[in-house]
Design an enzyme around this catalytic site. Structure first.
Site, mmCIF file in Angstrom:
data_model
loop_
_atom_site.group_PDB
_atom_site.id
_atom_site.type_symbol
_atom_site.label_atom_id
_atom_site.label_comp_id
_atom_site.label_asym_id
_atom_site.label_seq_id
_atom_site.Cartn_x
_atom_site.Cartn_y
_atom_site.Cartn_z
ATOM 1 N N GLY A 85 7.254 -4.473 -7.442
ATOM 2 C CA GLY A 85 7.141 -5.312 -8.745
ATOM 3 C C GLY A 85 8.235 -6.268 -8.830
ATOM 4 O O GLY A 85 8.371 -6.707 -10.020
ATOM 5 N N LEU A 94 -2.774 -3.981 -3.806
ATOM 6 C CA LEU A 94 -3.321 -3.888 -2.650
ATOM 7 C C LEU A 94 -4.742 -3.534 -2.423
ATOM 8 O O LEU A 94 -5.183 -3.601 -1.482
ATOM 9 C CB LEU A 94 -2.515 -2.754 -1.586
ATOM 10 C CG LEU A 94 -0.870 -2.891 -1.327
ATOM 11 C CD1 LEU A 94 -0.535 -1.887 -0.821
ATOM 12 C CD2 LEU A 94 -0.859 -4.207 -0.750
ATOM 13 N N LEU A 136 -8.831 -4.398 -2.936
ATOM 14 C CA LEU A 136 -9.642 -5.361 -3.081
ATOM 15 C C LEU A 136 -10.081 -5.404 -4.585
ATOM 16 O O LEU A 136 -10.508 -4.365 -5.431
ATOM 17 C CB LEU A 136 -10.724 -5.139 -2.440
ATOM 18 C CG LEU A 136 -11.814 -6.377 -1.994
ATOM 19 C CD1 LEU A 136 -10.930 -7.706 -1.418
ATOM 20 C CD2 LEU A 136 -12.947 -5.942 -1.146
ATOM 21 N N ILE A 137 -10.272 -6.772 -5.188
ATOM 22 C CA ILE A 137 -10.724 -6.812 -6.717
ATOM 23 C C ILE A 137 -12.411 -6.590 -6.339
ATOM 24 O O ILE A 137 -12.966 -7.414 -5.898
ATOM 25 C CB ILE A 137 -10.597 -8.143 -7.186
ATOM 26 C CG1 ILE A 137 -8.962 -8.429 -7.221
ATOM 27 C CG2 ILE A 137 -10.936 -8.157 -8.908
ATOM 28 C CD1 ILE A 137 -8.133 -7.276 -7.881
ATOM 29 N N HIS A 157 0.398 -14.604 -1.461
ATOM 30 C CA HIS A 157 0.307 -14.098 -0.342
ATOM 31 C C HIS A 157 1.623 -14.554 0.360
ATOM 32 O O HIS A 157 1.958 -15.748 0.451
ATOM 33 C CB HIS A 157 -1.059 -14.374 0.292
ATOM 34 C CG HIS A 157 -0.985 -13.782 1.658
ATOM 35 N ND1 HIS A 157 -1.508 -12.536 1.913
ATOM 36 C CD2 HIS A 157 -0.622 -14.249 3.015
ATOM 37 C CE1 HIS A 157 -1.268 -12.069 3.129
ATOM 38 N NE2 HIS A 157 -0.990 -13.248 4.002
ATOM 39 N N ASP A 182 -7.652 -12.725 0.547
ATOM 40 C CA ASP A 182 -7.022 -14.015 0.645
ATOM 41 C C ASP A 182 -7.894 -15.226 0.959
ATOM 42 O O ASP A 182 -7.695 -16.109 1.719
ATOM 43 C CB ASP A 182 -6.042 -13.577 1.956
ATOM 44 C CG ASP A 182 -5.231 -12.674 1.593
ATOM 45 O OD1 ASP A 182 -4.810 -12.444 0.695
ATOM 46 O OD2 ASP A 182 -4.856 -11.797 2.718
ATOM 47 N N GLU A 187 8.945 -16.703 -3.241
ATOM 48 C CA GLU A 187 7.926 -15.945 -4.113
ATOM 49 C C GLU A 187 8.724 -16.054 -5.649
ATOM 50 O O GLU A 187 8.023 -16.642 -6.729
ATOM 51 C CB GLU A 187 7.647 -14.655 -3.833
ATOM 52 C CG GLU A 187 6.703 -14.684 -2.697
ATOM 53 C CD GLU A 187 6.491 -13.342 -2.242
ATOM 54 O OE1 GLU A 187 5.358 -13.150 -1.423
ATOM 55 O OE2 GLU A 187 7.112 -12.444 -2.344
HETATM 56 C C1 GRF Z 1 4.920 -9.805 -2.168
HETATM 57 O O1 GRF Z 1 5.462 -10.221 -0.886
HETATM 58 C C2 GRF Z 1 3.853 -10.645 -2.423
HETATM 59 O O2 GRF Z 1 3.575 -11.557 -1.766
HETATM 60 C C3 GRF Z 1 2.683 -9.700 -1.637
HETATM 61 O O3 GRF Z 1 3.507 -8.296 -2.172
HETATM 62 C C4 GRF Z 1 4.787 -8.295 -2.355
HETATM 63 C C5 GRF Z 1 5.124 -7.965 -3.665
HETATM 64 O O4 GRF Z 1 6.293 -7.547 -3.803
HETATM 65 N N1 GRF Z 1 1.400 -9.752 -2.302
HETATM 66 P P1 GRF Z 1 6.947 -7.062 -5.034
HETATM 67 O O5 GRF Z 1 6.244 -5.745 -5.421
HETATM 68 O O6 GRF Z 1 6.580 -8.292 -6.034
HETATM 69 O O7 GRF Z 1 8.294 -7.118 -4.797
#
Ligand code: GRF
Length: 192
Positions: free
Chosen positions: A14, A87, A89-90, A106, A147, A176
């Site tokens: 998170g 993780l 699928l929606i 992603h 994705d 990110e």
């Molecule tokens: C990130 O790398 C994001 O791109 C992927 O999952 C990871 C989550 O990291 N979908 P965090 O839990 O926010 O540290």
């Protein structure tokens, strides 16, 4: 202006969720109202609690075989859904309940290195194995396939031959944290 209410879905650490929560803490028209997780052990639940964000843990039956989560989101007045390291699928019912209102990040430059099973370190290991000279992040809308939704933003970083998957991961995580909150803000603002 109408208030947008975001629900964040996570499965793990998170760290992105925390950046997003911080970003919108004093925002006049966008509020993070709820953080949900399929994993009771997800560290992100503790991060959210520190900011007094309501949290909810749910199981597969609640998520995939009922409208329970949709009811929770509606009751909380949620207008937008942000996936941040989620993780599962929606399911179709959730996509239909929030059309074009679900966003994901992603940790690679889609359409490369995406799809089922491509998450976490596996992505960076694949980038390394393919000897890519650059990688990055993709922020996209979510549809019923992993994705594959409309791409809203991509940001790149270089990959050195000597970089380990862990070093690649660190560079990508920096992107990110830098970009996801601001892309979410723009996406939500233009849809209000
Ligand atoms: C990130 O790398 C994001 O791109 C992927 O999952 C990871 C989550 O990291 N979908 P965090 O839990 O926010 O540290």
């Amino acid at each position: 202006m109408r208030l947008a209410r975001i629900a964040i879905f996570i499965s793990g650490s998170g760290s992105n969720a925390e950046k997003i929560i911080e970003h919108f803490q004093n925002h006049e028209s966008i509020k993070v109202s709820l953080l949900l997780s399929n994993n009771a052990e997800a560290y992100g639940l503790q991060r959210a609690a520190r900011y007094n964000i309501a949290t909810l843990v749910f199981n597969k039956v609640q998520f995939r075989e009922s409208d329970e989560i949709i009811s929770v989101l509606r009751a909380a007045g949620i207008t937008h859904i942000v996936l941040a390291g989620f993780l599962w699928l929606i399911p179709q019912n959730l996509i239909e309940a929030f059309p074009n209102r679900i966003i994901n990040i992603h940790p690679a430059l889609l359409p490369k290195f995406g799809g089922k099973g491509m998450y976490g370190m596996r992505v960076h290991e694949a980038v390394k194995a393919a000897e890519e000279s650059e990688t990055g992040i993709t922020i996209h809308e979510v549809n019923a396939h992993y994705d594959e939704g409309k791409i809203l933003a991509q940001h790149k970083c270089g990959v050195e031959k000597s970089d380990s998957p862990e070093q690649i991961a660190a560079k990508v995580q920096q992107l990110e944290h830098q970009y996801y909150p601001q892309v979410i803000e723009k996406w939500v603002t233009t849809s209000l």
